[in-house]
Design a protein around this motif. Sequence first.
Motif, PDB file in Angstrom:
ATOM      1  N   HIS A  54      -3.273   9.628   3.691  1.00  0.00           N
ATOM      2  CA  HIS A  54      -4.462   9.118   3.099  1.00  0.00           C
ATOM      3  C   HIS A  54      -4.645   7.573   3.295  1.00  0.00           C
ATOM      4  O   HIS A  54      -5.036   7.303   3.242  1.00  0.00           O
ATOM      5  CB  HIS A  54      -3.544  10.158   1.953  1.00  0.00           C
ATOM      6  CG  HIS A  54      -4.609  11.343   1.565  1.00  0.00           C
ATOM      7  ND1 HIS A  54      -5.604  11.804   1.892  1.00  0.00           N
ATOM      8  CD2 HIS A  54      -3.580  12.533   1.897  1.00  0.00           C
ATOM      9  CE1 HIS A  54      -5.899  12.531   2.012  1.00  0.00           C
ATOM     10  NE2 HIS A  54      -4.302  13.314   1.911  1.00  0.00           N
ATOM     11  N   VAL A  55      -3.607   6.681   3.057  1.00  0.00           N
ATOM     12  CA  VAL A  55      -3.283   5.730   2.846  1.00  0.00           C
ATOM     13  C   VAL A  55      -2.881   4.644   4.274  1.00  0.00           C
ATOM     14  O   VAL A  55      -4.131   3.798   4.853  1.00  0.00           O
ATOM     15  CB  VAL A  55      -1.906   5.194   2.044  1.00  0.00           C
ATOM     16  CG1 VAL A  55      -1.451   3.795   2.761  1.00  0.00           C
ATOM     17  CG2 VAL A  55      -2.257   6.086   1.205  1.00  0.00           C
ATOM     18  N   ARG A  81     -12.359   6.485  -5.169  1.00  0.00           N
ATOM     19  CA  ARG A  81     -11.472   8.259  -4.060  1.00  0.00           C
ATOM     20  C   ARG A  81      -9.763   7.461  -4.624  1.00  0.00           C
ATOM     21  O   ARG A  81      -9.112   7.682  -5.125  1.00  0.00           O
ATOM     22  CB  ARG A  81     -11.553   8.118  -3.481  1.00  0.00           C
ATOM     23  CG  ARG A  81     -10.716   9.137  -2.347  1.00  0.00           C
ATOM     24  CD  ARG A  81     -11.260   9.287  -0.966  1.00  0.00           C
ATOM     25  NE  ARG A  81     -10.298  10.018  -0.111  1.00  0.00           N
ATOM     26  CZ  ARG A  81      -9.906   9.684   0.753  1.00  0.00           C
ATOM     27  NH1 ARG A  81      -9.379   8.818   1.265  1.00  0.00           N
ATOM     28  NH2 ARG A  81      -8.815  10.252   1.119  1.00  0.00           N
ATOM     29  N   PHE A 130      -6.066   1.122  -2.841  1.00  0.00           N
ATOM     30  CA  PHE A 130      -5.794   1.250  -1.324  1.00  0.00           C
ATOM     31  C   PHE A 130      -7.494   0.800  -0.786  1.00  0.00           C
ATOM     32  O   PHE A 130      -8.380   1.839  -1.354  1.00  0.00           O
ATOM     33  CB  PHE A 130      -5.921   3.182  -1.120  1.00  0.00           C
ATOM     34  CG  PHE A 130      -4.890   3.874  -1.967  1.00  0.00           C
ATOM     35  CD1 PHE A 130      -3.327   3.262  -1.686  1.00  0.00           C
ATOM     36  CD2 PHE A 130      -4.902   4.227  -2.474  1.00  0.00           C
ATOM     37  CE1 PHE A 130      -2.470   3.958  -1.383  1.00  0.00           C
ATOM     38  CE2 PHE A 130      -3.892   5.325  -3.494  1.00  0.00           C
ATOM     39  CZ  PHE A 130      -2.727   5.060  -2.792  1.00  0.00           C
ATOM     40  N   GLN A 142       0.194  -1.343  -0.363  1.00  0.00           N
ATOM     41  CA  GLN A 142      -0.431  -0.422  -0.109  1.00  0.00           C
ATOM     42  C   GLN A 142       0.970   1.215   0.099  1.00  0.00           C
ATOM     43  O   GLN A 142       0.578   2.343  -0.636  1.00  0.00           O
ATOM     44  CB  GLN A 142      -0.741  -0.210   0.958  1.00  0.00           C
ATOM     45  CG  GLN A 142      -1.578  -1.095   1.568  1.00  0.00           C
ATOM     46  CD  GLN A 142      -3.238  -0.759   0.812  1.00  0.00           C
ATOM     47  OE1 GLN A 142      -3.644   0.525   0.764  1.00  0.00           O
ATOM     48  NE2 GLN A 142      -3.722  -2.116  -0.714  1.00  0.00           N
ATOM     49  N   PRO A 174      -5.511   5.250   8.186  1.00  0.00           N
ATOM     50  CA  PRO A 174      -7.170   4.816   7.898  1.00  0.00           C
ATOM     51  C   PRO A 174      -6.899   3.720   8.194  1.00  0.00           C
ATOM     52  O   PRO A 174      -8.912   3.495   8.274  1.00  0.00           O
ATOM     53  CB  PRO A 174      -7.447   5.791   6.648  1.00  0.00           C
ATOM     54  CG  PRO A 174      -6.588   6.660   6.361  1.00  0.00           C
ATOM     55  CD  PRO A 174      -5.393   6.111   6.509  1.00  0.00           C
ATOM     56  N   GLN A 175      -6.522   3.141   7.410  1.00  0.00           N
ATOM     57  CA  GLN A 175      -6.195   1.523   7.307  1.00  0.00           C
ATOM     58  C   GLN A 175      -5.631   0.737   9.073  1.00  0.00           C
ATOM     59  O   GLN A 175      -5.821  -0.480   9.419  1.00  0.00           O
ATOM     60  CB  GLN A 175      -5.204   0.897   6.511  1.00  0.00           C
ATOM     61  CG  GLN A 175      -5.411   1.338   4.935  1.00  0.00           C
ATOM     62  CD  GLN A 175      -4.616   0.752   3.466  1.00  0.00           C
ATOM     63  OE1 GLN A 175      -4.501  -0.863   4.028  1.00  0.00           O
ATOM     64  NE2 GLN A 175      -5.083   1.545   2.789  1.00  0.00           N
ATOM     65  N   ASN A 216      -8.414   1.680   1.937  1.00  0.00           N
ATOM     66  CA  ASN A 216      -9.394   2.233   2.569  1.00  0.00           C
ATOM     67  C   ASN A 216     -10.738   3.560   1.568  1.00  0.00           C
ATOM     68  O   ASN A 216     -10.442   4.002   2.366  1.00  0.00           O
ATOM     69  CB  ASN A 216      -9.253   2.858   3.598  1.00  0.00           C
ATOM     70  CG  ASN A 216      -7.461   3.714   3.040  1.00  0.00           C
ATOM     71  OD1 ASN A 216      -6.897   3.747   1.980  1.00  0.00           O
ATOM     72  ND2 ASN A 216      -7.898   5.203   3.136  1.00  0.00           N
ATOM     73  N   MET A 217     -10.669   2.968   0.366  1.00  0.00           N
ATOM     74  CA  MET A 217     -11.082   4.595  -0.441  1.00  0.00           C
ATOM     75  C   MET A 217     -11.715   4.264  -1.408  1.00  0.00           C
ATOM     76  O   MET A 217     -11.614   1.773  -1.885  1.00  0.00           O
ATOM     77  CB  MET A 217     -10.510   4.974  -1.551  1.00  0.00           C
ATOM     78  CG  MET A 217      -8.925   5.329  -0.482  1.00  0.00           C
ATOM     79  SD  MET A 217      -7.113   6.363  -1.300  1.00  0.00           S
ATOM     80  CE  MET A 217      -6.521   7.107  -0.140  1.00  0.00           C
TER      81      MET A 217
END
Lengths: 235, 245
Positions: free
Chosen positions: A144-145, B99, B92, A127, A148-149, B94-95
């Motif tokens: 952003h990556v 997005r 990703f 990721q 959040p995960q 989470n998107m």
Amino acid sequence: MLSFLIAEIPRLFTIYNVILLLKAALTTLSLSAVGCVVGLFCGFLLSLARLSQRPIFWPLKALALLYVEILRRVPFLITLMIFFFGAQVLGFNASALVIAFISTSVISTAFVAEIVRAGLRAVKPSQMEAAAVMNFSAWHTFWHVRLPQAWPLILPPVFSYFVLFIKDTALASQAGVLELTQAGKILNTKGFSASLVYATVLILYFIISYPLARFGSYLERRLGASRHSRPRRAV
Amino acid sequence: MAHLDIRGLVARYNNATVLDGIDLSIERGEIVSLIGPSGSGKSTLLRVISGLLPPRAGTVALAGETINYADRRSLRRSRDKLAIVFQQYNLFGNMNVLRNVMVAPVTIQKRDKKTVEAEACALLAKVGLADKLNAYPDELSGGQQQRVAIARALCLKPDILLLDEVTSALDPERVGEVLDTVKMLAADNMTLLIVSHEMGFVREVSHRVAFMADGKIQEMGPPAQIFGTPQQPRTQAFVSRILGH
């Protein structure tokens, strides 16, 4: 026995004793809240220091490792005593309560740092690679990556720890801090039934810790702990 | 001047040499495919070019500018010009789909959000995912994720696109769609470096094919040469084994 306990209830719950218990509950709540908030904030920073790859942060990384590894292996009571007596030796004239605030925060920081680090490390390196080749900066990748995960992986153990941590604050009674356990001891030495006194203390601990556990579950649901963190914004 | 010029590239994982002196020059708008057995260094070459694995020796020049992989600014400049589609998609988690496609153009390239959104929707429609804008990667099949990854790479408007096994998760119908997309990119003068085991795809889409083994390019030439009259014994053995299946 039961009739004896019931008869003792009005005797125990006088205004003076109720104020004592509420004051002690407030101290437990404050110790827990400060420990949780400071622990989360400082634990987060500490975990970032430990995960840093840049050579400039290596001394900080080593210090963070030392801090976490030592404090997670030393019993809470020992840490508390070291702070308590250490402060006296160093001539730091602080109350037992202040020492308790500092030591609980120091300990929760070490535990939370490890939980946060494990959560951040659990995000697949691929990721971060995908972000890197799209020219994400370290900050953008984190914000952003990675974060959040990682949140859904971090929150459940953090809140489990906080619930345990509330119970650990009882050890502050050993330094003479008037928190719930200490209030129980005081009332017991005054001749009230230990069963009734500690049952009351137990209920008060439950009242403090249950909302925290529920809040943790709420946050997990909100951040999509069962799958991934899903921000509501489009971008 | 070659659009992508690789000279004497050496890369190692720990102590194992995975790229052992790669020389490869690709012109603007050219499509070059890398074929070869697993572990021959094909995907590693894409990783080195994109800066995910620093080379031990050799140079990579993009549009005449040699990339200094130790220098962040140089690496950023090179990454502005290229995009990579990973074999494992690396969307990703989470998107959502939209997005995933928009995040880098909007957040990193600072392009206008509405324009990017329109482009992203058009690209996703082109790869057959117009109805999946709000889906999350774990709700998509491998083929769908692959197509999102392609759309995400294209939305970055790269000069050079690196495709790592983009057809591996696709059914035959979708392979045809990706083939059409790649042909369209070629028509747009985009330079493509493709790693693939899909020989029909490689033969149809490539201007040149490079056969890799043991971290080296063993043979390179037009598809007709590599698949029809390979010169090297190792290429002959590989091609006959692959085409025999």
